[in-house]
Design an enzyme around this catalytic site. Sequence first.
Site, mmCIF file in Angstrom:
data_model
loop_
_atom_site.group_PDB
_atom_site.id
_atom_site.type_symbol
_atom_site.label_atom_id
_atom_site.label_comp_id
_atom_site.label_asym_id
_atom_site.label_seq_id
_atom_site.Cartn_x
_atom_site.Cartn_y
_atom_site.Cartn_z
ATOM 1 N N ALA A 181 89.173 40.335 66.016
ATOM 2 C CA ALA A 181 90.281 41.291 66.045
ATOM 3 C C ALA A 181 89.934 42.538 65.230
ATOM 4 O O ALA A 181 90.183 43.676 65.661
ATOM 5 C CB ALA A 181 91.550 40.637 65.503
ATOM 6 N N TYR A 182 89.356 42.311 64.061
ATOM 7 C CA TYR A 182 88.945 43.433 63.204
ATOM 8 C C TYR A 182 87.850 44.247 63.879
ATOM 9 O O TYR A 182 87.880 45.486 63.869
ATOM 10 C CB TYR A 182 88.460 42.867 61.871
ATOM 11 C CG TYR A 182 88.038 43.896 60.850
ATOM 12 C CD1 TYR A 182 88.895 44.915 60.462
ATOM 13 C CD2 TYR A 182 86.790 43.819 60.239
ATOM 14 C CE1 TYR A 182 88.516 45.844 59.504
ATOM 15 C CE2 TYR A 182 86.401 44.729 59.276
ATOM 16 C CZ TYR A 182 87.263 45.747 58.916
ATOM 17 O OH TYR A 182 86.881 46.658 57.971
ATOM 18 N N ALA A 183 86.882 43.571 64.496
ATOM 19 C CA ALA A 183 85.804 44.271 65.199
ATOM 20 C C ALA A 183 86.357 45.100 66.352
ATOM 21 O O ALA A 183 85.908 46.223 66.590
ATOM 22 C CB ALA A 183 84.768 43.270 65.713
ATOM 23 N N ALA A 206 89.190 46.553 66.515
ATOM 24 C CA ALA A 206 89.775 47.760 65.937
ATOM 25 C C ALA A 206 88.697 48.729 65.464
ATOM 26 O O ALA A 206 88.801 49.944 65.677
ATOM 27 C CB ALA A 206 90.687 47.381 64.773
ATOM 28 N N GLN A 207 87.645 48.190 64.837
ATOM 29 C CA GLN A 207 86.597 49.077 64.328
ATOM 30 C C GLN A 207 85.770 49.681 65.462
ATOM 31 O O GLN A 207 85.373 50.843 65.393
ATOM 32 C CB GLN A 207 85.708 48.330 63.332
ATOM 33 C CG GLN A 207 86.448 47.811 62.108
ATOM 34 C CD GLN A 207 87.083 48.907 61.269
ATOM 35 O OE1 GLN A 207 87.874 49.720 61.758
ATOM 36 N NE2 GLN A 207 86.751 48.954 60.002
#
Length: 294
Positions: A158-160, A162-163
Amino acid sequence: MSNRSEPLSPQGRAVVITGASTGLGESCAHHLARVGFRVFAGVRREADGKRLREAAPADLTPVILDVTDEEGVAAAVRRVTDEVGDDGLWGLVNNAGIAVTAPLECVRPELLRRQLATNVVGQLTVIQGFLPLLRAGAGRIVNVTSGVGNVAIPYLGAYAAAQFGKEALSDALRRELAPFGIPVSVVQPGAIMTPIWDKMSAEGLRTIEDAPEPVQELYRDSFLRFLETNEKSARTSSKTPEDVARVVFRALVTRRPRTRYGVGKDATGGRLLARLLPDRAIDRVFGGIVAPSR
Protein backbone atom coordinates in the site's frame (compact mmCIF):
# COMPACT_ATOMS: atom_id res chain seq x y z
CA MET A 1 28.96 38.19 -12.81
CA SER A 2 27.68 35.23 -10.74
CA ASN A 3 29.33 31.84 -10.79
CA ARG A 4 26.79 29.39 -12.22
CA SER A 5 28.21 26.62 -10.03
CA GLU A 6 27.69 28.52 -6.79
CA PRO A 7 24.55 27.68 -4.80
CA LEU A 8 21.84 30.28 -4.49
CA SER A 9 21.50 32.19 -1.24
CA PRO A 10 18.61 31.08 1.01
CA GLN A 11 18.46 34.42 2.79
CA GLY A 12 14.94 35.78 2.89
CA ARG A 13 13.51 33.18 0.51
CA ALA A 14 10.20 31.68 1.62
CA VAL A 15 9.66 27.92 1.78
CA VAL A 16 6.63 25.85 2.75
CA ILE A 17 7.17 22.34 4.12
CA THR A 18 4.35 19.91 4.87
CA GLY A 19 4.37 17.26 7.58
CA ALA A 20 6.69 19.25 9.82
CA SER A 21 5.31 18.09 13.19
CA THR A 22 7.85 15.27 13.64
CA GLY A 23 10.53 13.22 11.94
CA LEU A 24 11.98 14.21 8.59
CA GLY A 25 9.70 17.22 8.22
CA GLU A 26 10.63 18.63 11.61
CA SER A 27 14.34 18.23 10.90
CA CYS A 28 13.95 19.86 7.49
CA ALA A 29 12.00 22.79 8.94
CA HIS A 30 14.62 23.45 11.62
CA HIS A 31 17.54 23.08 9.23
CA LEU A 32 16.09 25.33 6.54
CA ALA A 33 15.29 28.02 9.11
CA ARG A 34 18.81 27.82 10.56
CA VAL A 35 20.48 28.36 7.18
CA GLY A 36 18.39 31.44 6.39
CA PHE A 37 15.15 30.40 4.71
CA ARG A 38 11.88 31.90 5.82
CA VAL A 39 10.07 28.69 6.73
CA PHE A 40 6.33 28.08 6.87
CA ALA A 41 6.06 24.72 8.62
CA GLY A 42 2.86 22.75 8.00
CA VAL A 43 1.51 21.03 11.10
CA ARG A 44 -1.86 19.43 11.86
CA ARG A 45 -2.29 20.63 15.45
CA GLU A 46 -1.74 23.91 17.27
CA ALA A 47 0.23 22.10 19.97
CA ASP A 48 2.68 20.74 17.40
CA GLY A 49 3.14 24.21 15.97
CA LYS A 50 3.84 25.70 19.38
CA ARG A 51 6.42 23.02 20.21
CA LEU A 52 8.08 23.40 16.81
CA ARG A 53 8.21 27.18 17.11
CA GLU A 54 9.70 27.13 20.61
CA ALA A 55 12.56 24.88 19.48
CA ALA A 56 13.23 26.65 16.18
CA PRO A 57 15.15 29.68 14.99
CA ALA A 58 13.35 33.00 14.65
CA ASP A 59 12.25 32.74 11.03
CA LEU A 60 9.90 29.77 11.33
CA THR A 61 6.14 30.15 11.24
CA PRO A 62 3.89 27.16 11.97
CA VAL A 63 0.86 26.89 9.68
CA ILE A 64 -2.05 24.52 10.23
CA LEU A 65 -1.98 22.30 7.16
CA ASP A 66 -3.67 18.92 6.85
CA VAL A 67 -3.03 17.80 3.28
CA THR A 68 -6.23 15.73 3.24
CA ASP A 69 -8.43 18.74 4.08
CA GLU A 70 -9.07 20.79 0.93
CA GLU A 71 -10.51 23.76 2.82
CA GLY A 72 -7.61 23.62 5.25
CA VAL A 73 -5.12 23.63 2.37
CA ALA A 74 -6.86 26.65 0.85
CA ALA A 75 -6.71 28.45 4.21
CA ALA A 76 -2.96 27.71 4.49
CA VAL A 77 -2.40 29.07 0.99
CA ARG A 78 -4.23 32.30 1.93
CA ARG A 79 -2.17 32.58 5.12
CA VAL A 80 1.13 32.20 3.30
CA THR A 81 -0.02 34.55 0.51
CA ASP A 82 -0.78 37.25 3.07
CA GLU A 83 2.69 36.78 4.56
CA VAL A 84 4.85 36.71 1.42
CA GLY A 85 2.89 39.10 -0.81
CA ASP A 86 4.26 39.78 -4.26
CA ASP A 87 7.58 38.07 -3.45
CA GLY A 88 5.89 34.70 -3.83
CA LEU A 89 7.34 31.40 -2.76
CA TRP A 90 10.79 29.98 -3.43
CA GLY A 91 10.19 26.39 -2.40
CA LEU A 92 7.48 23.86 -1.64
CA VAL A 93 8.69 20.73 0.16
CA ASN A 94 6.03 18.01 0.10
CA ASN A 95 6.98 15.75 2.97
CA ALA A 96 3.67 14.85 4.66
CA GLY A 97 2.76 11.19 4.51
CA ILE A 98 1.76 8.01 6.28
CA ALA A 99 2.96 4.43 5.82
CA VAL A 100 0.49 1.56 5.81
CA THR A 101 2.35 -1.67 6.59
CA ALA A 102 0.53 -4.97 6.18
CA PRO A 103 0.02 -7.85 3.76
CA LEU A 104 -2.22 -6.56 0.99
CA GLU A 105 -4.78 -9.24 1.70
CA CYS A 106 -5.27 -7.60 5.10
CA VAL A 107 -5.44 -3.97 3.94
CA ARG A 108 -9.03 -2.75 4.17
CA PRO A 109 -10.25 -0.43 1.38
CA GLU A 110 -10.63 2.53 3.75
CA LEU A 111 -7.02 2.09 4.88
CA LEU A 112 -5.75 2.09 1.29
CA ARG A 113 -7.87 5.17 0.57
CA ARG A 114 -6.29 6.97 3.54
CA GLN A 115 -2.82 5.99 2.32
CA LEU A 116 -3.44 7.35 -1.18
CA ALA A 117 -5.39 10.39 0.04
CA THR A 118 -2.46 11.47 2.20
CA ASN A 119 0.56 10.60 0.08
CA VAL A 120 -0.82 11.23 -3.41
CA VAL A 121 -4.10 13.16 -3.59
CA GLY A 122 -3.16 15.45 -0.71
CA GLN A 123 0.23 16.22 -2.23
CA LEU A 124 -1.32 17.29 -5.51
CA THR A 125 -3.89 19.42 -3.67
CA VAL A 126 -1.06 21.27 -1.91
CA ILE A 127 0.91 21.70 -5.13
CA GLN A 128 -2.11 23.07 -6.99
CA GLY A 129 -2.77 25.52 -4.17
CA PHE A 130 0.76 26.92 -3.99
CA LEU A 131 1.65 26.96 -7.71
CA PRO A 132 0.60 30.61 -8.22
CA LEU A 133 2.98 31.64 -5.42
CA LEU A 134 5.75 29.47 -6.87
CA ARG A 135 5.32 31.15 -10.26
CA ALA A 136 5.45 34.57 -8.62
CA GLY A 137 8.63 33.65 -6.75
CA ALA A 138 10.32 31.73 -9.60
CA GLY A 139 10.37 28.84 -7.15
CA ARG A 140 10.73 25.08 -7.18
CA ILE A 141 9.14 21.90 -5.81
CA VAL A 142 10.81 19.17 -3.77
CA ASN A 143 8.78 15.99 -3.26
CA VAL A 144 9.98 13.66 -0.50
CA THR A 145 9.14 10.06 -1.41
CA SER A 146 11.02 6.91 -0.36
CA GLY A 147 13.30 4.19 -1.61
CA VAL A 148 10.09 2.13 -1.76
CA GLY A 149 9.16 4.36 -4.68
CA ASN A 150 11.70 2.39 -6.72
CA VAL A 151 10.76 -1.19 -5.91
CA ALA A 152 7.70 -2.64 -4.16
CA ILE A 153 8.62 -4.63 -1.05
CA PRO A 154 6.33 -7.32 0.35
CA TYR A 155 4.13 -6.05 3.20
CA LEU A 156 4.70 -2.46 2.06
CA GLY A 157 2.46 -2.75 -0.99
CA ALA A 158 0.00 0.00 0.00
CA TYR A 159 2.83 2.37 0.89
CA ALA A 160 4.70 1.48 -2.32
CA ALA A 161 1.55 2.16 -4.37
CA ALA A 162 1.41 5.65 -2.86
CA GLN A 163 5.12 6.30 -3.35
CA PHE A 164 5.07 5.05 -6.93
CA GLY A 165 2.13 7.39 -7.45
CA LYS A 166 4.01 10.34 -5.99
CA GLU A 167 7.00 9.50 -8.18
CA ALA A 168 4.72 9.50 -11.24
CA LEU A 169 3.19 12.84 -10.24
CA SER A 170 6.69 14.26 -9.83
CA ASP A 171 7.80 13.11 -13.29
CA ALA A 172 4.68 14.50 -14.97
CA LEU A 173 4.87 17.78 -13.05
CA ARG A 174 8.54 18.22 -13.90
CA ARG A 175 7.71 17.97 -17.59
CA GLU A 176 4.55 20.08 -17.40
CA LEU A 177 6.16 22.87 -15.35
CA ALA A 178 9.44 23.01 -17.28
CA PRO A 179 8.10 25.68 -19.70
CA PHE A 180 7.39 27.89 -16.67
CA GLY A 181 10.86 27.44 -15.17
CA ILE A 182 9.67 25.58 -12.06
CA PRO A 183 12.02 22.64 -11.33
CA VAL A 184 10.63 19.53 -9.61
CA SER A 185 12.99 17.28 -7.65
CA VAL A 186 12.41 14.06 -5.72
CA VAL A 187 14.25 13.20 -2.51
CA GLN A 188 14.19 9.46 -1.73
CA PRO A 189 15.19 8.62 1.85
CA GLY A 190 15.95 5.04 2.73
CA ALA A 191 15.31 3.45 6.13
CA ILE A 192 15.95 6.26 8.63
CA MET A 193 14.80 6.13 12.24
CA THR A 194 11.91 8.53 12.93
CA PRO A 195 8.66 8.27 14.93
CA ILE A 196 6.93 6.86 11.83
CA TRP A 197 8.51 3.46 12.50
CA ASP A 198 6.71 3.01 15.82
CA LYS A 199 3.45 3.99 14.13
CA MET A 200 4.09 1.56 11.28
CA SER A 201 4.63 -1.37 13.63
CA ALA A 202 1.66 -0.57 15.88
CA GLU A 203 -0.76 0.03 13.02
CA GLY A 204 0.56 -2.98 11.10
CA LEU A 205 -0.16 -5.24 14.05
CA ARG A 206 -3.67 -3.81 14.40
CA THR A 207 -4.32 -4.30 10.70
CA ILE A 208 -3.35 -7.95 10.65
CA GLU A 209 -5.26 -8.61 13.89
CA ASP A 210 -8.40 -7.22 12.23
CA ALA A 211 -8.14 -9.78 9.44
CA PRO A 212 -10.03 -13.10 9.64
CA GLU A 213 -8.18 -15.67 11.73
CA PRO A 214 -7.33 -17.98 8.79
CA VAL A 215 -5.73 -15.02 6.98
CA GLN A 216 -3.83 -13.99 10.09
CA GLU A 217 -2.36 -17.48 10.34
CA LEU A 218 -1.06 -17.29 6.77
CA TYR A 219 0.99 -14.16 7.38
CA ARG A 220 1.55 -13.66 11.11
CA ASP A 221 5.01 -15.22 11.53
CA SER A 222 6.60 -13.76 8.40
CA PHE A 223 4.97 -10.36 8.97
CA LEU A 224 6.20 -10.12 12.56
CA ARG A 225 9.66 -11.09 11.36
CA PHE A 226 9.43 -8.40 8.69
CA LEU A 227 8.45 -5.71 11.21
CA GLU A 228 11.40 -6.61 13.42
CA THR A 229 13.87 -6.62 10.54
CA ASN A 230 12.47 -3.43 9.08
CA GLU A 231 12.76 -1.51 12.33
CA LYS A 232 16.27 -2.86 12.95
CA SER A 233 17.28 -1.59 9.51
CA ALA A 234 16.11 1.90 10.44
CA ARG A 235 17.72 1.85 13.88
CA THR A 236 21.10 0.78 12.50
CA SER A 237 21.04 3.11 9.50
CA SER A 238 24.03 5.43 9.15
CA LYS A 239 21.71 8.15 7.87
CA THR A 240 19.71 10.54 10.06
CA PRO A 241 16.85 12.98 9.51
CA GLU A 242 19.47 15.73 9.41
CA ASP A 243 21.05 14.04 6.38
CA VAL A 244 17.70 14.25 4.60
CA ALA A 245 17.38 17.91 5.60
CA ARG A 246 20.76 18.68 4.06
CA VAL A 247 19.77 17.00 0.80
CA VAL A 248 16.49 18.95 0.70
CA PHE A 249 18.51 22.12 1.26
CA ARG A 250 20.77 21.18 -1.65
CA ALA A 251 17.78 20.65 -3.91
CA LEU A 252 16.51 24.11 -2.95
CA VAL A 253 19.72 26.07 -3.54
CA THR A 254 21.42 24.26 -6.43
CA ARG A 255 21.09 26.36 -9.57
CA ARG A 256 20.22 23.31 -11.65
CA PRO A 257 18.72 20.77 -9.24
CA ARG A 258 18.79 17.07 -10.00
CA THR A 259 15.58 15.23 -10.73
CA ARG A 260 16.24 12.70 -7.94
CA TYR A 261 18.35 12.54 -4.81
CA GLY A 262 18.81 9.30 -2.88
CA VAL A 263 19.61 9.35 0.83
CA GLY A 264 21.11 6.07 2.02
CA LYS A 265 22.49 3.00 0.30
CA ASP A 266 19.15 1.18 0.43
CA ALA A 267 17.42 3.98 -1.48
CA THR A 268 20.08 4.25 -4.18
CA GLY A 269 20.47 0.47 -4.25
CA GLY A 270 16.75 0.01 -4.76
CA ARG A 271 16.83 2.28 -7.77
CA LEU A 272 19.67 0.28 -9.32
CA LEU A 273 17.89 -2.97 -8.49
CA ALA A 274 14.76 -1.85 -10.32
CA ARG A 275 16.73 -0.74 -13.36
CA LEU A 276 19.15 -3.62 -13.76
CA LEU A 277 17.39 -6.80 -12.65
CA PRO A 278 14.46 -8.56 -14.30
CA ASP A 279 11.27 -8.97 -12.28
CA ARG A 280 11.88 -12.63 -11.43
CA ALA A 281 15.33 -11.86 -10.06
CA ILE A 282 13.89 -9.11 -7.85
CA ASP A 283 11.22 -11.56 -6.70
CA ARG A 284 13.97 -13.90 -5.52
CA VAL A 285 15.74 -11.08 -3.67
CA PHE A 286 12.61 -10.48 -1.58
CA GLY A 287 11.56 -14.11 -1.35
CA GLY A 288 13.04 -14.50 2.11
CA ILE A 289 10.68 -11.88 3.55
CA VAL A 290 7.57 -13.93 2.88
CA ALA A 291 9.10 -17.40 3.37
CA PRO A 292 7.41 -19.34 6.18
CA SER A 293 9.36 -19.95 9.36
CA ARG A 294 11.11 -23.28 9.70
